[in-house]
Motif scaffolding. Structure first.
Motif, PDB file in Angstrom:
ATOM      1  N   PHE A 147      -4.314 -29.888 -42.445  1.00  7.83           N
ATOM      2  CA  PHE A 147      -3.352 -29.609 -43.496  1.00  7.83           C
ATOM      3  C   PHE A 147      -2.524 -30.833 -43.853  1.00  7.83           C
ATOM      4  CE2 PHE A 147      -3.254 -25.028 -44.239  1.00  7.83           C
ATOM      5  CZ  PHE A 147      -4.026 -24.559 -43.192  1.00  7.83           C
ATOM      6  N   LEU A 181     -11.298 -19.939 -45.393  1.00 10.04           N
ATOM      7  CA  LEU A 181     -10.793 -19.519 -44.099  1.00 10.04           C
ATOM      8  C   LEU A 181      -9.710 -18.492 -44.380  1.00 10.04           C
ATOM      9  CD1 LEU A 181     -11.434 -20.534 -41.204  1.00 10.04           C
ATOM     10  CD2 LEU A 181      -9.431 -21.972 -41.369  1.00 10.04           C
ATOM     11  N   PHE A 182      -9.837 -17.312 -43.788  1.00 10.90           N
ATOM     12  CA  PHE A 182      -8.863 -16.252 -44.018  1.00 10.90           C
ATOM     13  C   PHE A 182      -7.796 -16.302 -42.936  1.00 10.90           C
ATOM     14  CE2 PHE A 182     -10.907 -13.600 -47.267  1.00 10.90           C
ATOM     15  CZ  PHE A 182     -12.179 -14.131 -47.281  1.00 10.90           C
ATOM     16  N   PHE A 183      -6.548 -16.303 -43.356  1.00  8.72           N
ATOM     17  CA  PHE A 183      -5.438 -16.352 -42.414  1.00  8.72           C
ATOM     18  C   PHE A 183      -4.784 -14.990 -42.272  1.00  8.72           C
ATOM     19  CE2 PHE A 183      -4.491 -20.720 -41.193  1.00  8.72           C
ATOM     20  CZ  PHE A 183      -5.320 -21.422 -42.030  1.00  8.72           C
ATOM     21  N   GLY A 184      -4.294 -14.731 -41.075  1.00  5.73           N
ATOM     22  CA  GLY A 184      -3.407 -13.592 -40.871  1.00  5.73           C
ATOM     23  C   GLY A 184      -2.010 -13.940 -41.367  1.00  5.73           C
ATOM     24  N   SER A 185      -1.127 -12.973 -41.306  1.00  2.00           N
ATOM     25  CA  SER A 185       0.235 -13.180 -41.816  1.00  2.00           C
ATOM     26  C   SER A 185       1.143 -13.849 -40.788  1.00  2.00           C
ATOM     27  CB  SER A 185       0.840 -11.862 -42.277  1.00  2.00           C
ATOM     28  OG  SER A 185       0.752 -10.909 -41.240  1.00  2.00           O
ATOM     29  N   GLU A 242       3.518 -15.993 -44.834  1.00  2.00           N
ATOM     30  CA  GLU A 242       2.062 -15.869 -44.736  1.00  2.00           C
ATOM     31  C   GLU A 242       1.374 -16.982 -45.511  1.00  2.00           C
ATOM     32  OE1 GLU A 242       4.017 -13.847 -46.445  1.00  2.00           O
ATOM     33  OE2 GLU A 242       2.991 -12.867 -48.108  1.00  2.00           O
ATOM     34  N   MET A 243       0.128 -17.230 -45.151  1.00  2.00           N
ATOM     35  CA  MET A 243      -0.684 -18.258 -45.809  1.00  2.00           C
ATOM     36  C   MET A 243      -1.650 -17.564 -46.752  1.00  2.00           C
ATOM     37  SD  MET A 243       0.164 -21.243 -44.658  1.00  2.00           S
ATOM     38  CE  MET A 243      -1.209 -22.356 -44.777  1.00  2.00           C
ATOM     39  N   TYR A 278      -3.756 -21.564 -35.313  1.00  2.00           N
ATOM     40  CA  TYR A 278      -2.935 -22.659 -35.819  1.00  2.00           C
ATOM     41  C   TYR A 278      -1.494 -22.321 -35.526  1.00  2.00           C
ATOM     42  CZ  TYR A 278      -6.918 -24.273 -38.611  1.00  2.00           C
ATOM     43  OH  TYR A 278      -8.133 -24.744 -39.003  1.00  2.00           O
ATOM     44  N   GLN A 301       2.713 -23.455 -36.747  1.00  2.00           N
ATOM     45  CA  GLN A 301       3.577 -24.186 -37.674  1.00  2.00           C
ATOM     46  C   GLN A 301       5.004 -24.125 -37.151  1.00  2.00           C
ATOM     47  OE1 GLN A 301       4.065 -22.460 -41.578  1.00  2.00           O
ATOM     48  NE2 GLN A 301       4.315 -24.454 -42.543  1.00  2.00           N
ATOM     49  N   PHE A 311      -0.592 -18.744 -36.465  1.00  3.11           N
ATOM     50  CA  PHE A 311      -1.527 -18.126 -37.396  1.00  3.11           C
ATOM     51  C   PHE A 311      -2.905 -18.020 -36.759  1.00  3.11           C
ATOM     52  CE2 PHE A 311       0.963 -17.917 -41.189  1.00  3.11           C
ATOM     53  CZ  PHE A 311       1.801 -19.025 -41.185  1.00  3.11           C
ATOM     54  N   ARG A 336     -11.574 -29.145 -44.794  1.00  6.72           N
ATOM     55  CA  ARG A 336     -12.426 -28.676 -43.724  1.00  6.72           C
ATOM     56  C   ARG A 336     -13.648 -29.585 -43.698  1.00  6.72           C
ATOM     57  NH1 ARG A 336     -14.600 -22.414 -43.056  1.00  6.72           N
ATOM     58  NH2 ARG A 336     -14.631 -22.416 -40.792  1.00  6.72           N
ATOM     59  N   TYR A 353      -9.911 -19.085 -35.224  1.00  8.33           N
ATOM     60  CA  TYR A 353      -9.025 -20.235 -35.061  1.00  8.33           C
ATOM     61  C   TYR A 353      -7.593 -19.768 -34.806  1.00  8.33           C
ATOM     62  CZ  TYR A 353     -12.870 -22.450 -37.633  1.00  8.33           C
ATOM     63  OH  TYR A 353     -14.108 -22.883 -38.046  1.00  8.33           O
ATOM     64  N   TYR A 402      -3.484 -23.643 -50.193  1.00 14.93           N
ATOM     65  CA  TYR A 402      -2.855 -22.409 -49.738  1.00 14.93           C
ATOM     66  C   TYR A 402      -1.413 -22.372 -50.212  1.00 14.93           C
ATOM     67  CZ  TYR A 402      -6.732 -21.473 -46.542  1.00 14.93           C
ATOM     68  OH  TYR A 402      -7.976 -21.201 -46.013  1.00 14.93           O
ATOM     69  N   MET A 413       5.593 -20.479 -35.798  1.00 10.17           N
ATOM     70  CA  MET A 413       4.771 -19.429 -36.394  1.00 10.17           C
ATOM     71  C   MET A 413       3.333 -19.706 -35.965  1.00 10.17           C
ATOM     72  SD  MET A 413       4.679 -16.778 -38.509  1.00 10.17           S
ATOM     73  CE  MET A 413       5.556 -16.694 -40.083  1.00 10.17           C
ATOM     74  N   VAL A 470       1.201 -27.360 -40.820  1.00  8.09           N
ATOM     75  CA  VAL A 470       0.390 -26.453 -40.021  1.00  8.09           C
ATOM     76  C   VAL A 470      -0.538 -27.288 -39.135  1.00  8.09           C
ATOM     77  CG1 VAL A 470      -1.286 -24.586 -40.121  1.00  8.09           C
ATOM     78  CG2 VAL A 470       0.486 -24.749 -41.875  1.00  8.09           C
TER      79      VAL A 470
END
Lengths: 115, 114
Positions: free
Chosen positions: A105, B103-107, A44-45, B35, B37, B91, A95, B33, A37, B89, B43
């Motif tokens: 991570f 895995l799709f993350f939000g901002s 953002e990730m 997470y 940071q 997520f 994962r 999920y 990532y 932060m 993270v």
């Protein structure tokens, strides 16, 4: 024990050159996935690339490629033809099925691209 | 491309106050999920949620934390009584299945506890 190790806290690369970011992992699972990532300064990730443990070929996504060496448990990210916009923090993550598929991570590597 | 949406992007609160961080996962995703940071750190996994229940949580996710999927679209993280060290932060992430896939993350929501 650390599941993901990124040994390079920071790296500098000249624009248009390639850079390799190291990542080693530790798992006893047979089925796992490795991810990279990108996290720019905005926070953002951004997903870059994925490699499954059973994938025989190295993953590629545009300028990103993953050098997967299963026996050595390494999953290095190669960014080719670096651009100024590539300056960011890069995280390697894993994962595992044994870990309920949550992502673990690494500490991240900061890449700074110089003009 | 569909995306995970998080609101608010920034939240400032006083120590001891309750906060709710909101997330709208991608509509056909089933695994969710949270997470976090802390500034300058890696993270960290907080909690995973599937089939309307927590499937795994980390040591960080103590009794002050809770998650909920109240209406089939939103996925919320509540911190009952915030502490200074909760500043981070946060997520939200989602995926279609629990298999090894993207895995799709939000901002993210930047939480500042004063």
């Amino acid at each position: 024990a650390q599941k993901i190790t990124q040994t390079q806290p920071g790296m500098f690369v000249q624009e248009k050159e390639a850079v390799t970011l190291d990542c080693t992992y530790d798992t006893s699972d047979q089925s796992y996935g490795l991810f990279w990532y990108k996290q720019p300064s905005s926070g953002e990730m951004i997903f870059l690339i994925y490699q499954g443990s059973y994938d025989e070929q190295n993953a590629t996504e545009g300028r990103y490629s993953l050098n997967f060496q299963k026996a050595r448990k390494s999953a290095n990210l190669v960014i080719s033809a670096s651009q100024l916009g590539d300056s960011a923090m890069y995280f390697c993550a894993m994962r595992e099925s044994l870990g309920d598929y949550k992502l673990s991570f690494g500490a991240g590597t900061t890449v700074t691209v110089r003009a | 491309e569909p995306e995970v949406t998080q609101t608010p992007s920034h939240q400032v609160t006083q120590m001891g106050q309750e906060v709710i961080l909101r997330c709208v996962p991608i509509s056909n995703h089933l695994y969710f999920y949270w997470y976090r940071q802390i500034l300058g750190q890696k993270v960290e996994f907080l909690v995973s949620f599937y089939n309307n229940e927590i499937s795994e949580k980390s040591e960080i996710f103590d009794d002050q934390f809770s998650v909920e999927r109240p209406d089939g679209s939103n996925f919320t993280l509540k911190i009952r009584s915030t502490k200074l060290e909760d500043s981070a932060m946060y997520f939200c992430a989602s995926s279609v299945s629990g298999q090894n896939e993207k895995l799709f993350f939000g901002s993210g929501t930047q939480l500042s506890v004063l």
